[in-house]
Scaffold this motif. Structure first.
Motif, short mmCIF file in Angstrom:
data_model
loop_
_atom_site.label_atom_id
_atom_site.label_comp_id
_atom_site.label_asym_id
_atom_site.label_seq_id
_atom_site.Cartn_x
_atom_site.Cartn_y
_atom_site.Cartn_z
N UNK A 60 -5.14 -9.56 -3.98
CA UNK A 60 -4.22 -9.58 -2.67
C UNK A 60 -3.39 -9.22 -3.31
N UNK A 61 -2.47 -10.50 -4.56
CA UNK A 61 -1.41 -10.35 -5.45
C UNK A 61 -1.13 -8.68 -5.96
N UNK A 62 -2.85 -8.96 -6.23
CA UNK A 62 -2.67 -7.20 -6.50
C UNK A 62 -2.32 -6.02 -5.90
N UNK A 63 -2.91 -5.86 -4.96
CA UNK A 63 -2.75 -4.94 -3.54
C UNK A 63 -1.28 -4.95 -3.18
N UNK A 64 -0.43 -6.16 -2.97
CA UNK A 64 0.99 -6.13 -2.47
C UNK A 64 1.23 -5.62 -3.18
N UNK A 65 1.18 -5.21 -4.44
CA UNK A 65 2.08 -4.85 -5.37
C UNK A 65 1.86 -3.27 -5.80
N UNK A 66 0.41 -2.62 -5.41
CA UNK A 66 0.43 -1.06 -5.37
C UNK A 66 0.82 -0.65 -4.20
N UNK A 67 1.03 -1.72 -2.14
CA UNK A 67 1.67 -0.74 -1.17
C UNK A 67 3.05 -0.69 -2.17
N UNK A 68 3.95 -1.45 -2.62
CA UNK A 68 5.32 -0.23 -2.89
C UNK A 68 5.34 0.07 -3.22
N UNK A 69 4.03 0.98 -3.87
CA UNK A 69 4.40 2.34 -4.53
C UNK A 69 3.20 3.58 -3.55
N UNK A 70 2.81 2.77 -1.88
CA UNK A 70 1.71 3.40 -1.61
C UNK A 70 2.23 4.97 -1.09
N UNK A 71 3.55 4.96 -0.93
CA UNK A 71 4.43 5.89 -0.10
C UNK A 71 4.27 7.26 -0.92
#
Length: 250
Positions: A60-71
């Motif tokens: 979840x922590x890594x996915x949270x970081x990835x979501x910052x760059x999603x768009x």
């Protein structure tokens, strides 16, 4: 209905970076996991060889970081690549990260030697859009010399499994003068790649010495001290061998 991502799974994450045109198509978020069973002579990241060199990280922590760059990643026609080290040394963590990225609608890539391909279950591969398959050598004896701890057979087995299920593959081959450049070894790699109908391209990666300082920082000798990078003539010859097998080589 797809099972929910198991976000509480924890892995050993070494670092992450944003790259363009290196670790798959477009601009990508690349997660480097810590730990690898191979000890390749040309490894440029010895600091990723052991899991203790990473930090415990929940999915979840890594996915949270990835979501910052999603768009940004979507606009840049990129995605997420899970690399290493060797990500299949942590198959549950790798699977859940890839599944989480697919749920975001991101393109996913797995960067692996294929040695531990048997650890990749179908759920992991279902969440993988592209495999960057590092074929160290095509000759079994040379493969053993290069990796010191690995065998070619598991990689070939994994490659055919990917092809049978229709998974796109980019083959990677590191060209090292005096180590992997023998024409018979290159032809053997090309023969393996040509026998895989889902191989889209072969990337011939020239050996470099950029990791030498990392060895020094760890108090380790650099195994290929004194080995030069391949010159343009050698690169042309090797790319030509792949072309001769009907492959697109870069």
């Amino acid at each position: 209905m797809a099972a929910a991502v198991t976000t509480q799974v924890t892995g050993s994450l070494h670092s992450f970076d944003i790259s363009t045109g290196v670790d798959g198509p477009g601009t990508r978020f690349v997660a480097f996991l810590a730990g690898c069973p191979l000890r390749c002579l040309y490894c440029h990241s010895p600091d990723t060889q052991y899991r203790r060199y990473g930090r415990p990280t929940a999915v979840n922590d890594l996915l949270t970081e990835i979501r910052r760059y999603e768009r940004f990643l979507k606009v840049a026609h990129g995605g997420v690549t899970v690399s290493g080290g060797e990500p299949l040394q942590q198959p549950a963590f790798t699977r859940e990260v890839l599944r989480g990225c697919k749920e975001m609608g991101l393109h996913t890539a797995l960067d692996t030697s294929g040695l531990l391909g048997d650890r990749a279950d179908e759920a992991l591969l279902d969440a993988t859009d592209l495999v960057l398959l590092d074929i160290k050598s095509g000759d079994p004896a040379t493969y053993r010399t290069v990796t010191r701890t690995g065998r070619l057979t598991p990689t070939v087995r994994f490659a055919h499994r990917l092809a049978d299920r229709g998974t796109p593959i980019w083959v990677r081959f590191v060209l090292v003068p005096g180590l992997t450049d023998d024409p018979r070894n290159v032809d053997a790699v090309a023969s393996i790649a040509a026998g895989l109908p889902t191989v889209e391209r072969v990337e011939v990666l020239p050996f470099h010495r950029l990791g030498a300082q990392k060895y020094a920082a760890l108090g380790l000798p650099f195994p290929l001290e004194g080995t030069p990078p391949p010159d343009e003539a050698l690169l042309r010859r090797v790319r030509g061998q792949f072309h001769d097998h009907g492959l697109t080589a870069y």
